[in-house]
Scaffold this motif. Structure first.
Motif, PDB file in Angstrom:
ATOM      1  N   ARG A 155       0.912  -1.132  -0.001  1.00 58.52           N
ATOM      2  CA  ARG A 155      -0.074  -0.052  -0.091  1.00 58.52           C
ATOM      3  C   ARG A 155       0.878   1.444   0.126  1.00 58.52           C
ATOM      4  O   ARG A 155       0.529   2.069  -0.695  1.00 58.52           O
ATOM      5  CB  ARG A 155      -0.810  -0.018   1.214  1.00 58.52           C
ATOM      6  N   GLU A 156       2.022   1.297   0.971  1.00 62.09           N
ATOM      7  CA  GLU A 156       2.587   2.467   1.169  1.00 62.09           C
ATOM      8  C   GLU A 156       3.209   2.830  -0.121  1.00 62.09           C
ATOM      9  O   GLU A 156       3.429   3.997  -0.889  1.00 62.09           O
ATOM     10  CB  GLU A 156       3.734   2.432   2.124  1.00 62.09           C
ATOM     11  N   ALA A 157       3.755   1.757  -0.903  1.00 65.43           N
ATOM     12  CA  ALA A 157       4.882   2.020  -2.094  1.00 65.43           C
ATOM     13  C   ALA A 157       3.718   2.461  -3.126  1.00 65.43           C
ATOM     14  O   ALA A 157       4.044   3.232  -4.253  1.00 65.43           O
ATOM     15  CB  ALA A 157       5.200   0.728  -2.713  1.00 65.43           C
ATOM     16  N   LEU A 158       2.568   1.909  -3.234  1.00 67.16           N
ATOM     17  CA  LEU A 158       1.519   2.384  -4.308  1.00 67.16           C
ATOM     18  C   LEU A 158       1.352   3.834  -4.104  1.00 67.16           C
ATOM     19  O   LEU A 158       1.325   4.807  -5.080  1.00 67.16           O
ATOM     20  CB  LEU A 158       0.449   1.556  -3.984  1.00 67.16           C
ATOM     21  N   GLN A 159       1.139   4.362  -2.763  1.00 68.05           N
ATOM     22  CA  GLN A 159       0.837   5.549  -2.753  1.00 68.05           C
ATOM     23  C   GLN A 159       1.839   6.519  -3.077  1.00 68.05           C
ATOM     24  O   GLN A 159       1.628   7.700  -3.748  1.00 68.05           O
ATOM     25  CB  GLN A 159       0.603   5.921  -1.020  1.00 68.05           C
ATOM     26  N   ASP A 160       3.261   6.314  -2.739  1.00 72.93           N
ATOM     27  CA  ASP A 160       4.247   6.907  -3.245  1.00 72.93           C
ATOM     28  C   ASP A 160       4.309   6.984  -4.770  1.00 72.93           C
ATOM     29  O   ASP A 160       4.504   8.249  -5.408  1.00 72.93           O
ATOM     30  CB  ASP A 160       5.577   6.203  -2.675  1.00 72.93           C
ATOM     31  N   ALA A 161       4.066   5.844  -5.323  1.00 70.67           N
ATOM     32  CA  ALA A 161       4.130   5.918  -6.709  1.00 70.67           C
ATOM     33  C   ALA A 161       3.279   6.707  -7.505  1.00 70.67           C
ATOM     34  O   ALA A 161       3.746   7.526  -8.384  1.00 70.67           O
ATOM     35  CB  ALA A 161       3.671   4.291  -7.237  1.00 70.67           C
ATOM     36  N   ALA A 208       1.818   9.587  -5.906  1.00 67.61           N
ATOM     37  CA  ALA A 208       2.238  10.834  -5.461  1.00 67.61           C
ATOM     38  C   ALA A 208       3.258  11.493  -6.242  1.00 67.61           C
ATOM     39  O   ALA A 208       3.511  12.741  -6.402  1.00 67.61           O
ATOM     40  CB  ALA A 208       2.628  10.880  -3.970  1.00 67.61           C
ATOM     41  N   MET A 209       4.313  10.472  -6.528  1.00 70.21           N
ATOM     42  CA  MET A 209       5.612  11.302  -7.064  1.00 70.21           C
ATOM     43  C   MET A 209       5.500  11.702  -8.511  1.00 70.21           C
ATOM     44  O   MET A 209       6.026  12.108  -9.411  1.00 70.21           O
ATOM     45  CB  MET A 209       6.645  10.296  -6.996  1.00 70.21           C
ATOM     46  N   THR A 210       4.340  10.853  -9.184  1.00 74.04           N
ATOM     47  CA  THR A 210       4.272  10.880 -10.566  1.00 74.04           C
ATOM     48  C   THR A 210       3.194  11.477 -11.342  1.00 74.04           C
ATOM     49  O   THR A 210       3.388  12.481 -11.855  1.00 74.04           O
ATOM     50  CB  THR A 210       4.266   9.370 -11.325  1.00 74.04           C
ATOM     51  N   TYR A 211       1.989  11.133 -11.165  1.00 74.90           N
ATOM     52  CA  TYR A 211       0.956  11.833 -11.579  1.00 74.90           C
ATOM     53  C   TYR A 211       0.199  12.757 -10.476  1.00 74.90           C
ATOM     54  O   TYR A 211      -0.566  12.408  -9.630  1.00 74.90           O
ATOM     55  CB  TYR A 211       0.056  10.746 -11.877  1.00 74.90           C
ATOM     56  N   ARG A 212       0.726  14.051 -10.760  1.00 72.71           N
ATOM     57  CA  ARG A 212       0.487  15.180  -9.814  1.00 72.71           C
ATOM     58  C   ARG A 212      -1.195  15.428  -9.888  1.00 72.71           C
ATOM     59  O   ARG A 212      -1.500  16.110  -9.073  1.00 72.71           O
ATOM     60  CB  ARG A 212       1.409  16.344  -9.619  1.00 72.71           C
ATOM     61  N   ALA A 213      -1.653  15.190 -11.161  1.00 72.72           N
ATOM     62  CA  ALA A 213      -3.010  15.731 -11.188  1.00 72.72           C
ATOM     63  C   ALA A 213      -4.176  15.015 -10.793  1.00 72.72           C
ATOM     64  O   ALA A 213      -5.333  14.987 -10.683  1.00 72.72           O
ATOM     65  CB  ALA A 213      -3.293  15.995 -12.807  1.00 72.72           C
ATOM     66  N   VAL A 214      -3.674  13.932  -9.848  1.00 71.01           N
ATOM     67  CA  VAL A 214      -4.799  12.876  -9.198  1.00 71.01           C
ATOM     68  C   VAL A 214      -5.270  13.792  -8.300  1.00 71.01           C
ATOM     69  O   VAL A 214      -4.788  14.232  -7.315  1.00 71.01           O
ATOM     70  CB  VAL A 214      -3.781  11.668  -8.724  1.00 71.01           C
ATOM     71  N   ARG A 215      -6.900  13.698  -8.573  1.00 70.63           N
ATOM     72  CA  ARG A 215      -7.500  14.355  -7.640  1.00 70.63           C
ATOM     73  C   ARG A 215      -7.709  13.743  -6.245  1.00 70.63           C
ATOM     74  O   ARG A 215      -7.426  12.490  -6.222  1.00 70.63           O
ATOM     75  CB  ARG A 215      -8.979  14.676  -8.221  1.00 70.63           C
ATOM     76  N   ARG A 216      -8.175  14.359  -5.368  1.00 70.77           N
ATOM     77  CA  ARG A 216      -8.322  13.799  -3.958  1.00 70.77           C
ATOM     78  C   ARG A 216      -9.218  12.525  -4.062  1.00 70.77           C
ATOM     79  O   ARG A 216      -8.944  11.534  -3.348  1.00 70.77           O
ATOM     80  CB  ARG A 216      -9.073  14.716  -3.049  1.00 70.77           C
ATOM     81  N   SER A 217     -10.493  12.616  -4.839  1.00 70.00           N
ATOM     82  CA  SER A 217     -11.291  11.482  -4.818  1.00 70.00           C
ATOM     83  C   SER A 217     -10.613  10.377  -5.370  1.00 70.00           C
ATOM     84  O   SER A 217     -10.851   9.044  -5.089  1.00 70.00           O
ATOM     85  CB  SER A 217     -12.501  11.857  -5.431  1.00 70.00           C
ATOM     86  N   GLN A 218      -9.797  10.425  -6.373  1.00 71.64           N
ATOM     87  CA  GLN A 218      -9.162   9.422  -7.101  1.00 71.64           C
ATOM     88  C   GLN A 218      -8.063   8.838  -6.101  1.00 71.64           C
ATOM     89  O   GLN A 218      -7.781   7.709  -6.019  1.00 71.64           O
ATOM     90  CB  GLN A 218      -8.203  10.001  -8.406  1.00 71.64           C
ATOM     91  N   GLN A 219      -7.234   9.800  -5.497  1.00 67.92           N
ATOM     92  CA  GLN A 219      -6.226   9.274  -4.349  1.00 67.92           C
ATOM     93  C   GLN A 219      -6.866   8.391  -3.484  1.00 67.92           C
ATOM     94  O   GLN A 219      -6.418   7.332  -2.947  1.00 67.92           O
ATOM     95  CB  GLN A 219      -5.663  10.581  -3.621  1.00 67.92           C
ATOM     96  N   GLN A 220      -8.046   8.819  -3.015  1.00 66.98           N
ATOM     97  CA  GLN A 220      -8.898   8.079  -2.159  1.00 66.98           C
ATOM     98  C   GLN A 220      -9.010   6.533  -2.591  1.00 66.98           C
ATOM     99  O   GLN A 220      -9.112   5.426  -1.917  1.00 66.98           O
ATOM    100  CB  GLN A 220     -10.336   8.553  -1.588  1.00 66.98           C
ATOM    101  N   ARG A 221      -9.370   6.463  -3.937  1.00 65.88           N
ATOM    102  CA  ARG A 221      -9.679   5.049  -4.431  1.00 65.88           C
ATOM    103  C   ARG A 221      -8.405   4.162  -4.529  1.00 65.88           C
ATOM    104  O   ARG A 221      -8.221   2.771  -4.325  1.00 65.88           O
ATOM    105  CB  ARG A 221     -10.043   5.199  -6.017  1.00 65.88           C
ATOM    106  N   ILE A 222      -7.049   4.932  -4.418  1.00 65.58           N
ATOM    107  CA  ILE A 222      -5.813   4.242  -4.514  1.00 65.58           C
ATOM    108  C   ILE A 222      -5.802   3.641  -2.931  1.00 65.58           C
ATOM    109  O   ILE A 222      -4.941   2.709  -2.762  1.00 65.58           O
ATOM    110  CB  ILE A 222      -4.688   5.032  -4.841  1.00 65.58           C
ATOM    111  N   GLU A 223      -6.050   4.590  -2.094  1.00 71.44           N
ATOM    112  CA  GLU A 223      -5.626   4.199  -0.648  1.00 71.44           C
ATOM    113  C   GLU A 223      -6.484   3.041  -0.149  1.00 71.44           C
ATOM    114  O   GLU A 223      -6.078   2.561   0.711  1.00 71.44           O
ATOM    115  CB  GLU A 223      -6.022   5.632   0.224  1.00 71.44           C
TER     116      GLU A 223
END
Ligand code: SAM
Ligand code: ZN
Length: 294
Positions: free
Chosen positions: A246-252, A254-269
């Protein structure tokens, strides 16, 4: 000392270290050009060549969070295969320089320096200069590899190097100001570019955006570079599949696709572990080769 130039608008003269009497010395007193413009080395070890008018950029440099995420990500070692291949390509002899000389290497958007050090330290410890707009990234880079030259500057403006003075220009997921690259590149010298491939983190992007886009960028880059006389020597893909926590997925993300919106980030989380594709395209250009149609 790496041959860097004054960044005061309209100047561009070479920078050298001087003592109070104007004699050459080590760089502790700062760097001067012959017009008397002066640059201090930041405590962290980088040279700030950023002029007030160059601070603004469409791309203002990565946020501190993205820089830290990238460092954690790179230090997990999933990109080792890419590092090995880029090191091999970067080490190939280039006709602009004698086989015994490393030549000057400039990296544009070098980030926090993990890649830079892994690829260039052994070949040419004092022939490398990383250009970066994030102070946070440069602090980390200079702490890890103090023998290299680190420059705070906007790579989308005039690069602080003389015409035809650099043998290797490198952009690893970084900036590609092609006109400036062509200006500073020595004759017969090389440019190495790495960009995310169409499959890079596709599983995560699909999850975040519901429909992940597969977009290949290399042809557009080759066309831009051809405009300024840089011919494509080779193009290859690097691909690697890896199981991430999980932590590695979040870092991946966060570092690359800066346009990911909050709602999208939550799906990854919400994801636990996932099997993820890493994909990069590696392009090698030279200034002398025939420019092919792509
Ligand atoms: C995706 S990161 C890649 C960093 C590094 N090359 C790596 O692969 O780990 C892109 C880097 O370009 C930097 N950057 C963005 N705009 C820039 C600019 N105009 N001038 C210099 N660096 C810039 C960012 O701060 C960031 O560190
Ligand atoms: Zn000057």
């Amino acid at each position: 000392m790496f041959p860097i130039c004054c960044s005061v608008r309209g100047c561009g003269l070479p920078l050298a270290s001087r003592d109070a009497e104007g004699q050459s010395s080590d760089a502790s007193g700062g760097l001067f050009c012959d017009r008397g413009h002066h640059f201090e080395q930041a405590k962290a070890g980088y040279w700030s060549l950023l002029q007030p008018q160059d601070k603004k950029s469409a791309q203002a440099g990565d946020s501190d969070d993205a820089v830290e995420a990238r460092r954690r990500w790179l230090q997990r070692g999933h990109m080792q295969g890419l590092v090995d291949r880029v090191r091999e390509l970067a080490g190939q002899p280039c006709s602009a320089i004698g086989a015994q000389q490393p030549g000057w290497t400039v990296e544009l958007g070098c980030g926090e320096g993990t890649f830079s050090q892994a690829i260039f330290e052994s070949a040419a410890p004092d022939h490398y200069c990383g250009v970066e707009l994030s102070k946070k990234a440069l602090r980390l880079a200079a702490r890890s590899w103090p023998a290299a030259t680190w420059v705070l500057a906007n790579a989308d403006r005039r690069l602080p190097f003389a015409d035809r003075s650099i043998q290797h220009v490198v952009s690893l997921f970084g900036r590609r100001p092609y006109q400036e690259i062509a200006r500073v590149l020595a004759d017969d010298a090389r440019v190495l570019v790495v960009v995310p491939g169409p499959e890079d983190l596709i599983e995560l992007r699909q999850q975040a955006q519901e429909v992940g886009q597969r977009k290949s960028r290399w042809q557009a880059i080759a066309e831009q570079f051809a405009e300024v006389g840089l011919g494509l020597l080779s193009h290859e893909q690097w691909k690697h599949s890896v199981s991430l926590q999980r932590e590695a997925l979040q870092d991946a993300m966060a570092m690359t696709y800066r346009a990911v919106r909050r709602s999208q980030q939550q799906r990854i989380e919400q994801l636990g572990n996932a099997e993820v594709t890493l994909n990069a395209e590696i392009l090698l250009f030279d200034k002398a080769s025939h420019v092919p149609t792509v």
